[in-house]
Design a protein around this motif. Structure first.
Motif, short mmCIF file in Angstrom:
data_model
loop_
_atom_site.label_atom_id
_atom_site.label_comp_id
_atom_site.label_asym_id
_atom_site.label_seq_id
_atom_site.Cartn_x
_atom_site.Cartn_y
_atom_site.Cartn_z
N GLU A 86 0.84 -1.21 0.00
CA GLU A 86 0.00 0.00 0.00
C GLU A 86 0.87 1.26 0.00
N LEU A 87 1.97 1.21 0.73
CA LEU A 87 2.91 2.34 0.73
C LEU A 87 3.51 2.52 -0.66
N PHE A 88 3.90 1.42 -1.31
CA PHE A 88 4.44 1.50 -2.67
C PHE A 88 3.39 2.09 -3.62
N GLN A 89 2.13 1.72 -3.43
CA GLN A 89 1.07 2.25 -4.28
C GLN A 89 0.94 3.75 -4.12
N GLU A 90 1.04 4.23 -2.88
CA GLU A 90 0.98 5.67 -2.63
C GLU A 90 2.14 6.37 -3.34
N LEU A 91 3.32 5.79 -3.26
CA LEU A 91 4.49 6.39 -3.91
C LEU A 91 4.31 6.40 -5.43
N SER A 92 3.74 5.32 -5.97
CA SER A 92 3.47 5.27 -7.40
C SER A 92 2.46 6.33 -7.81
N ASP A 93 1.42 6.50 -7.00
CA ASP A 93 0.40 7.50 -7.30
C ASP A 93 0.98 8.92 -7.30
N GLU A 94 2.06 9.11 -6.52
CA GLU A 94 2.73 10.40 -6.48
C GLU A 94 3.72 10.59 -7.64
N GLY A 95 3.87 9.54 -8.47
CA GLY A 95 4.71 9.67 -9.65
C GLY A 95 6.09 9.07 -9.54
N LYS A 96 6.38 8.34 -8.45
CA LYS A 96 7.69 7.72 -8.30
C LYS A 96 7.81 6.52 -9.24
N THR A 97 8.95 6.42 -9.92
CA THR A 97 9.24 5.26 -10.76
C THR A 97 9.67 4.11 -9.85
N ILE A 98 9.00 2.95 -9.98
CA ILE A 98 9.27 1.81 -9.12
C ILE A 98 9.46 0.56 -9.96
N ILE A 99 10.54 -0.17 -9.69
CA ILE A 99 10.74 -1.49 -10.26
C ILE A 99 10.85 -2.47 -9.09
N MET A 100 10.00 -3.46 -9.09
CA MET A 100 9.96 -4.44 -8.00
C MET A 100 10.28 -5.83 -8.54
N ILE A 101 11.20 -6.52 -7.88
CA ILE A 101 11.57 -7.87 -8.24
C ILE A 101 10.87 -8.81 -7.26
N THR A 102 10.17 -9.82 -7.76
CA THR A 102 9.47 -10.73 -6.86
C THR A 102 9.23 -12.08 -7.53
N HIS A 103 9.03 -13.10 -6.69
CA HIS A 103 8.63 -14.42 -7.18
C HIS A 103 7.14 -14.66 -6.93
N ASP A 104 6.48 -13.71 -6.25
CA ASP A 104 5.12 -13.87 -5.77
C ASP A 104 4.14 -13.16 -6.71
N MET A 105 3.30 -13.92 -7.39
CA MET A 105 2.37 -13.34 -8.36
C MET A 105 1.42 -12.36 -7.68
N HIS A 106 0.99 -12.67 -6.46
CA HIS A 106 0.05 -11.78 -5.78
C HIS A 106 0.69 -10.43 -5.48
N ILE A 107 1.96 -10.44 -5.08
CA ILE A 107 2.68 -9.19 -4.82
C ILE A 107 2.94 -8.46 -6.14
N ALA A 108 3.32 -9.19 -7.17
CA ALA A 108 3.58 -8.58 -8.48
C ALA A 108 2.35 -7.85 -9.00
N ALA A 109 1.17 -8.36 -8.66
CA ALA A 109 -0.08 -7.80 -9.19
C ALA A 109 -0.40 -6.42 -8.64
N PHE A 110 0.33 -5.98 -7.61
CA PHE A 110 0.13 -4.62 -7.12
C PHE A 110 0.68 -3.59 -8.10
N ALA A 111 1.62 -3.99 -8.94
CA ALA A 111 2.20 -3.08 -9.92
C ALA A 111 1.23 -2.85 -11.08
N LYS A 112 1.52 -1.85 -11.88
CA LYS A 112 0.66 -1.54 -13.03
C LYS A 112 1.05 -2.33 -14.27
N ARG A 113 2.25 -2.91 -14.25
CA ARG A 113 2.72 -3.69 -15.39
C ARG A 113 3.62 -4.80 -14.87
N ILE A 114 3.53 -5.97 -15.48
CA ILE A 114 4.33 -7.12 -15.08
C ILE A 114 5.10 -7.64 -16.29
N VAL A 115 6.39 -7.93 -16.08
CA VAL A 115 7.16 -8.69 -17.06
C VAL A 115 7.63 -9.96 -16.36
#
Length: 231
Positions: free
Chosen positions: A186-215
């Motif tokens: 939720e904190l990362f989402q707030e930062l994203s909404d404020e315009g921060k560029t975020i790249i998150m590395i994860t093995h967890d699909m549920h966590i990855a789904a919080f991002a706006k784009r997945i590769v």
């Protein structure tokens, strides 16, 4: 459309293991725009941490092109790479990696000490960041006096205190329970909404789904996963 922040073209990474070479990243191509919130999703051993290290200028590719803000990373000196890591990139790791003898405030101040910021200014900026992540009443606590989620919030504050261009997070919820992990997301989402560029590395699909784009990355091969579903 926002400006292109980074562009990787045909990135390969080899490691020599005895008499053999391990091909860890295979012709990786990736574009990230300013303000984008991206997850790189992959299982253990897929090459995602190696890719994160190259994105974060902690390692360099064997070959290929990596442009960051239009500058070819391969052409930069070690001193310039250190400057890029210090000024451009905020790192958040799976374990918060806080110094146990320092308070939350002092831990957040550390990057500003290395940057040569004067004591009064760095204390003010560190306090602002701890308030930003909801820890205004925990500034004088040491890591062993904080919960796992609070420690990770301190780590996020430390990553943000230098106002980096990008937040690079490697399994940021991996050491947390599900509820606490969601609070960090939720904190990362707030930062994203404020315009921060975020790249998150994860093995967890549920966590990855919080991002706006997945590769997706599997066996060193990166493929587009499209837009993430609502978490």
């Amino acid at each position: 459309m926002s400006e292109l922040f980074l562009e990787m073209t045909n990135i390969n990474k080899f490691y020599t293991m005895g008499e053999e070479q391990a091909h860890i990243l295979k012709n990786v191509c990736l574009k990230v725009r300013e303000g984008e919130y991206l997850s790189i999703l992959g299982p253990s051993g897929s090459g995602k941490s190696t890719l994160m290290n190259i994105i974060g200028c902690l390692d360099t590719a064997t070959n290929g092109s990596y442009l960051l803000h239009g500058h070819e990373i391969e052409d930069q000196s070690e001193a310039e790479l250190a400057r890029i890591r210090s000024k451009e990139i905020g790192f958040v790791f799976q374990n918060s990696q806080l110094l146990p003898r320092l308070t939350a405030l002092k831990n957040v101040e550390l990057p500003l000490i290395y940057a040569g910021i004067r004591p009064k200014e760095r204390r003010e900026r560190a306090r602002e960041m701890l308030v930003r992540v909801g820890l205004e009443d925990r500034m004088e606590h040491r890591p062993n006096q904080l919960s796992g989620g609070q420690q990770q919030r301190v780590a996020v504050a430390r990553a943000l205190v230098g106002n980096p261009s990008i937040l690079l997070a490697d399994e940021p919820t991996g050491a947390l329970d599900q509820k606490t992990g969601h609070q960090i997301m939720e904190l990362f989402q707030e930062l994203s909404d404020e315009g921060k560029t975020i790249i998150m590395i994860t093995h967890d699909m549920h966590i990855a789904a919080f991002a706006k784009r997945i590769v997706h990355i599997i066996d060193g091969v990166l493929t587009e996963g499209g837009a993430a579903a609502d978490a």
